[in-house]
Design a protein around this motif. Sequence first.
Motif, PDB file in Angstrom:
ATOM      1  N   MET A   1       0.850  -1.191   0.000  1.00 11.93           N
ATOM      2  CA  MET A   1       0.000   0.000   0.000  1.00 11.93           C
ATOM      3  C   MET A   1       0.887   1.244   0.000  1.00 11.93           C
ATOM      4  N   SER A   2       0.593   2.142  -0.882  1.00 13.70           N
ATOM      5  CA  SER A   2       1.457   3.312  -0.940  1.00 13.70           C
ATOM      6  C   SER A   2       0.708   4.503  -1.495  1.00 13.70           C
ATOM      7  N   GLN A   3       1.401   5.616  -1.475  1.00 10.15           N
ATOM      8  CA  GLN A   3       0.875   6.863  -2.035  1.00 10.15           C
ATOM      9  C   GLN A   3       0.652   6.741  -3.542  1.00 10.15           C
ATOM     10  N   LYS A   4       1.234   5.724  -4.151  1.00 13.70           N
ATOM     11  CA  LYS A   4       1.090   5.537  -5.591  1.00 13.70           C
ATOM     12  C   LYS A   4      -0.372   5.364  -6.000  1.00 13.70           C
ATOM     13  N   HIS A   5      -1.165   4.760  -5.141  1.00 12.91           N
ATOM     14  CA  HIS A   5      -2.581   4.563  -5.449  1.00 12.91           C
ATOM     15  C   HIS A   5      -3.294   5.903  -5.583  1.00 12.91           C
ATOM     16  N   LEU A   6      -3.027   6.782  -4.646  1.00 16.47           N
ATOM     17  CA  LEU A   6      -3.657   8.104  -4.677  1.00 16.47           C
ATOM     18  C   LEU A   6      -3.183   8.901  -5.886  1.00 16.47           C
ATOM     19  N   GLU A   7      -1.883   8.818  -6.161  1.00 22.34           N
ATOM     20  CA  GLU A   7      -1.341   9.533  -7.321  1.00 22.34           C
ATOM     21  C   GLU A   7      -1.967   9.025  -8.616  1.00 22.34           C
ATOM     22  N   LYS A   8      -2.175   7.724  -8.718  1.00 22.63           N
ATOM     23  CA  LYS A   8      -2.789   7.151  -9.920  1.00 22.63           C
ATOM     24  C   LYS A   8      -4.241   7.624 -10.069  1.00 22.63           C
ATOM     25  N   LEU A   9      -4.978   7.668  -8.966  1.00 21.64           N
ATOM     26  CA  LEU A   9      -6.358   8.161  -9.015  1.00 21.64           C
ATOM     27  C   LEU A   9      -6.405   9.612  -9.479  1.00 21.64           C
ATOM     28  N   GLU A  10      -5.487  10.425  -8.964  1.00 21.90           N
ATOM     29  CA  GLU A  10      -5.438  11.832  -9.377  1.00 21.90           C
ATOM     30  C   GLU A  10      -5.109  11.943 -10.873  1.00 21.90           C
ATOM     31  N   GLU A  11      -4.217  11.105 -11.335  1.00 19.82           N
ATOM     32  CA  GLU A  11      -3.846  11.107 -12.747  1.00 19.82           C
ATOM     33  C   GLU A  11      -5.046  10.739 -13.632  1.00 19.82           C
ATOM     34  N   ILE A  12      -5.785   9.712 -13.219  1.00 23.52           N
ATOM     35  CA  ILE A  12      -6.949   9.278 -13.999  1.00 23.52           C
ATOM     36  C   ILE A  12      -8.054  10.326 -13.938  1.00 23.52           C
TER      37      ILE A  12
END
Length: 379
Positions: A1-12
């Motif tokens: 689990m990482s901040q990468k999930h949030l960053e990906k959601l923001e990107e999408i």
Amino acid sequence: MSQKHLEKLEEIYRMAMKLLRQSRGKVLLPKSIGKTEVQCLNTVIEYSEQRKAVLTVLVTSLCNKIINPRQDIRIHQSNLKKGYSGRTLDTKYITPFMKQKGFPAMVESGWLTRSFEQNSPYDLKYRGKVTPPHLKQAFLTLVDFIETKKTSAEDYLIYIMQNLILLKEKNLVVITKIDDKSKFSIKQIIVMLEEHFEKSSIVGTARLPVLAIYSVYECMVSELKRFDGMKLFPLGSHTSADYRSGDIGDIEVVDEEEVPFEGVEVKYGKAITAQMILDAYDKFKKYPVNRYYLLSTVPSDNEEMKKIIKTIERISDEHGCQVIVNGIIDSLKYYLRLLDNADHFLAKYGENLEKDLVIKAEQKRLWNEIISATIGHKK
């Protein structure tokens, strides 16, 4: 689990916004998505308000598939072999993102529902009770396609995000602000609320009395000596269970250490019963709650009232809490008389209506019409 999930959601999210601008507000369907998948995605979107857990669990699963492509997203619990904790990921990143964007969101996590908490994979044989059945089938089909047909989780999310943005914009209604010089009487306010409750015959109607009681509590907590040093917990989703540790009702006043002091349960179209009181008691009995209100739009019959009185007396003897059963309108009349200026309540109610995600655009427009008509009669 990482901040990468949030960053990906923001990107999408940014990609979805860009596509909507390019198409002038029309959802663009990624070429990789087939007819069956579109039908399933549209079903999830159609029920995004009424069945937030399905949307939340799907978004969480898709996002994790993008970040961790080798993870089988059907295995959604870490105690399952080769599984991951969907609940943790949802609680830390997905639900906060959904709330921040103004999308349909759970109070804490989609996994905190009986529909999705079962300790078994989300395969086509999953036995969790998701209703209606065709919504369950749509969810399971999408997850199955991701794992067995290697369809694009990112394209699914782009399509979902475009639709959620448009749904949010469709539901955006600015509530008419109350002029400080309007000076509505308590009688006028009650008539306005009754009309709003009675004419709102669509999904979310049960939420209106909750917002009304919450709004008057916002005023009372700031004005009344009884609530000195107390604060009002933010209003959660009325369609979700009370999963937050310590939740004792729809509305909760707590002290400086966040220990419950007063609670309110609001029922729409259901008369209060002795069993409801006992259920409430189970939630608050471990706290030094001073008063607990059960308010309804429907009165209890005489036989039930006899049981209610005995139950209230028993709780008073055992715990000391004063349990009060009353009508929603009668309670609002009493509370409004306690305020220095009842117009402050109208302002709060309007603010809460405007920002609430459960309340439909039609209900917000109806309130604007009621305000305009009442002002017109005053002139």
